[in-house]
Design an enzyme around this catalytic site. Structure first.
Site, PDB file in Angstrom:
ATOM      1  N   GLY B  89       0.825  -1.193   0.000  1.00  0.00           N
ATOM      2  CA  GLY B  89       0.000   0.000   0.000  1.00  0.00           C
ATOM      3  C   GLY B  89       0.868   1.255   0.000  1.00  0.00           C
ATOM      4  O   GLY B  89       1.960   1.255  -0.554  1.00  0.00           O
ATOM      5  N   LEU B  90       0.380   2.294   0.638  1.00  0.00           N
ATOM      6  CA  LEU B  90       1.082   3.560   0.704  1.00  0.00           C
ATOM      7  C   LEU B  90       1.450   4.086  -0.667  1.00  0.00           C
ATOM      8  O   LEU B  90       2.559   4.538  -0.906  1.00  0.00           O
ATOM      9  CB  LEU B  90       2.356   3.440   1.552  1.00  0.00           C
ATOM     10  N   CYS B  91       0.521   3.942  -1.607  1.00  0.00           N
ATOM     11  CA  CYS B  91       0.810   4.510  -2.921  1.00  0.00           C
ATOM     12  C   CYS B  91      -0.435   5.232  -3.425  1.00  0.00           C
ATOM     13  O   CYS B  91      -0.857   5.062  -4.558  1.00  0.00           O
ATOM     14  CB  CYS B  91       1.280   3.452  -3.901  1.00  0.00           C
ATOM     15  N   GLY B  92      -1.003   6.052  -2.563  1.00  0.00           N
ATOM     16  CA  GLY B  92      -2.127   6.872  -2.965  1.00  0.00           C
ATOM     17  C   GLY B  92      -3.322   6.034  -3.393  1.00  0.00           C
ATOM     18  O   GLY B  92      -3.603   4.995  -2.807  1.00  0.00           O
ATOM     19  N   PHE B  94      -3.683   4.252  -5.984  1.00  0.00           N
ATOM     20  CA  PHE B  94      -3.312   3.308  -7.041  1.00  0.00           C
ATOM     21  C   PHE B  94      -4.122   2.016  -7.001  1.00  0.00           C
ATOM     22  O   PHE B  94      -4.814   1.668  -7.958  1.00  0.00           O
ATOM     23  CB  PHE B  94      -1.812   3.022  -6.953  1.00  0.00           C
TER      24      PHE B  94
END
Lengths: 133, 294
Positions: B89-92, B94
């Protein structure tokens, strides 16, 4: 002698793109040589060695391909290789692995057709090993 | 009002977070470059493949001998959604945007009384889809998170898809992935991979120059080899685009996180200074009034 554009591409990258004089391609129904002005032709490749002659009579550049397609059209020759490795970097163990895979395929084939295909592949690979190994 | 010590602790913790997001942004930027060049390197093969397919497909499209992968099963009742997302995760937005697109299409098809199954690539997609369609997920494929997608892995996925197709488990397969436009723009895309869509062949005809091709072995046999490979190539292309998109999305998400943290630190520092000043003033007043009382 005329030269023609030749491209060798694998799924991961473009390996060769240059003008060459002569290329020998391992087609499933026999090796064939491609010179400039070859008639439009398309063939499936067997596991084998592609030989690229950049100059007439010079030493060829040899690459092992696991299979793929060759497309000859008026714009030149394009080989779509499954996997192309320069022969000098090729490990015998790599071919051995492929041979083992092919043997398993032969053993596991469910239909006659698949068995025949796998058997053919195996024999091609053994041939490569015998010649180059 | 928070005590000075509390404020100091909060500032320190936000600063630590900012350091992490900053580092993640820089790592994503480096990975993005690599993912982009991998995607570019794979382009020639896909292009040549399309040209060859266009050449062949045109002449065989309507022939009764056309392979199943080209002609389809003649029905579009049962769908397989191959949803490719990231492992992390931690990709907006996406992962969310890919899954949202898949969910939207799935709902539409289900409302029409059709069947939908999922094959997920990547952990995040499976997690998000499990909530609504837990029972419909046929298979989950996961990769080690730090590896760039290789053709071998794409080939394996293609084999699974083709096996299901051969077994008659579905009629149409659609691949969901995110197309990489730029760092700030990734477009979730749905692409049909089975039966194969033959690209328009204007260019192909021009290349052949109207000359007649010779085939070895026959056209049908070549096509039979080519089509499964094409599925693998399309999946590979999707995975590469996805890898670039993921890093791009992470980069911009981490960039804004870093900026937010900076703003927060500014506000907290201001608050901290004010509180400190208030305390000093208070102490001064106490001393002065104490002296006056004497």
């Amino acid at each position: 002698m005329d030269s023609f554009p030749f491209e060798l591409v694998s799924p991961e990258k473009l390996l060769i793109s240059e003008e060459v004089q002569h290329v020998v391609v391992p087609g499933v129904e026999g090796e064939f040589g491609v010179l400039a002005h070859h008639a439009p032709f398309m063939s499936v490749l067997k596991p084998g060695v592609v030989k690229v002659y950049k100059t007439e009579g010079g030493e060829p550049q040899k690459l092992f391909v696991r299979g793929g397609f060759a497309d000859v059209n008026p714009k030149g020759l394009t080989i779509l290789a499954d996997d192309a490795i320069p022969l000098e970097q090729l490990d015998v163990s790599h071919i051995d692995d492929l041979i083992k895979d092919a043997q398993e395929d032969v053993a596991e084939a469910t239909s006659d057709e698949a068995a025949l295909k796998a058997q053919l592949r195996l024999s091609h690979l053994l041939q490569v090993k015998a010649v180059e190994g | 009002m928070a005590s000075l010590k509390d404020l100091r602790n909060r500032i320190a913790s936000v600063k630590a977070t900012q350091k992490i997001t900053k580092a993640m942004q820089m790592v994503a930027a480096a990975k993005l470059r690599r993912a982009q060049s991998a995607a570019e390197a794979a382009r020639p093969y896909a292009e040549r493949m399309e040209r060859v397919l266009a050449n062949l497909g045109e002449s065989l499209k309507n022939s009764p001998e056309a392979p199943l992968l080209l002609s389809g099963t003649g029905s579009d009742k049962r769908h397989l959604f191959v949803v490719a997302t990231a492992e992390r995760g931690l990709c907006g937005g996406f992962n969310g945007s890919i899954v949202r697109l898949a969910r939207l299409k799935a709902e539409k098809l289900l409302a029409e009384g059709k069947e939908v199954q999922f094959l997920t690539i990547g952990k995040k997609g499976a997690e998000l889809l499990r909530r609504n369609y837990g029972g419909l997920i046929r298979e989950r494929i996961e990769f080690p998170a730090n590896k760039a997608p290789s053709f071998a892995s794409a080939d394996e996925i293609a084999k699974k898809v083709l096996e299901l197709y051969q077994a008659g488990e579905f009629d149409v397969a659609t691949l969901f992935y995110s197309q990489f436009r730029s760092v700030i723009s990734q477009i979730p895309t749905a692409q049909q991979i089975v039966p194969a869509e033959i690209p328009a062949s204007d260019e192909a005809v021009a290349v052949a120059g109207g000359a007649i091709y010779e085939y070895e072995p026959s056209e049908e046999e070549i096509l039979e080899e080519l089509l499964p490979k094409n599925v693998a190539i399309q999946i590979f292309k999707g995975l590469l685009e996805n890898a670039a998109s993921e890093q791009g999305a992470r980069m911009s998400a981490m960039d804004s996180a870093t900026r937010n943290a900076g703003e927060m630190i500014k506000k907290l520092t201001l608050n901290y200074n004010r509180t400190r000043q208030a305390q000093i003033t208070k102490e001064l007043i106490e001393i002065i009034s104490g002296a006056e009382a004497l």
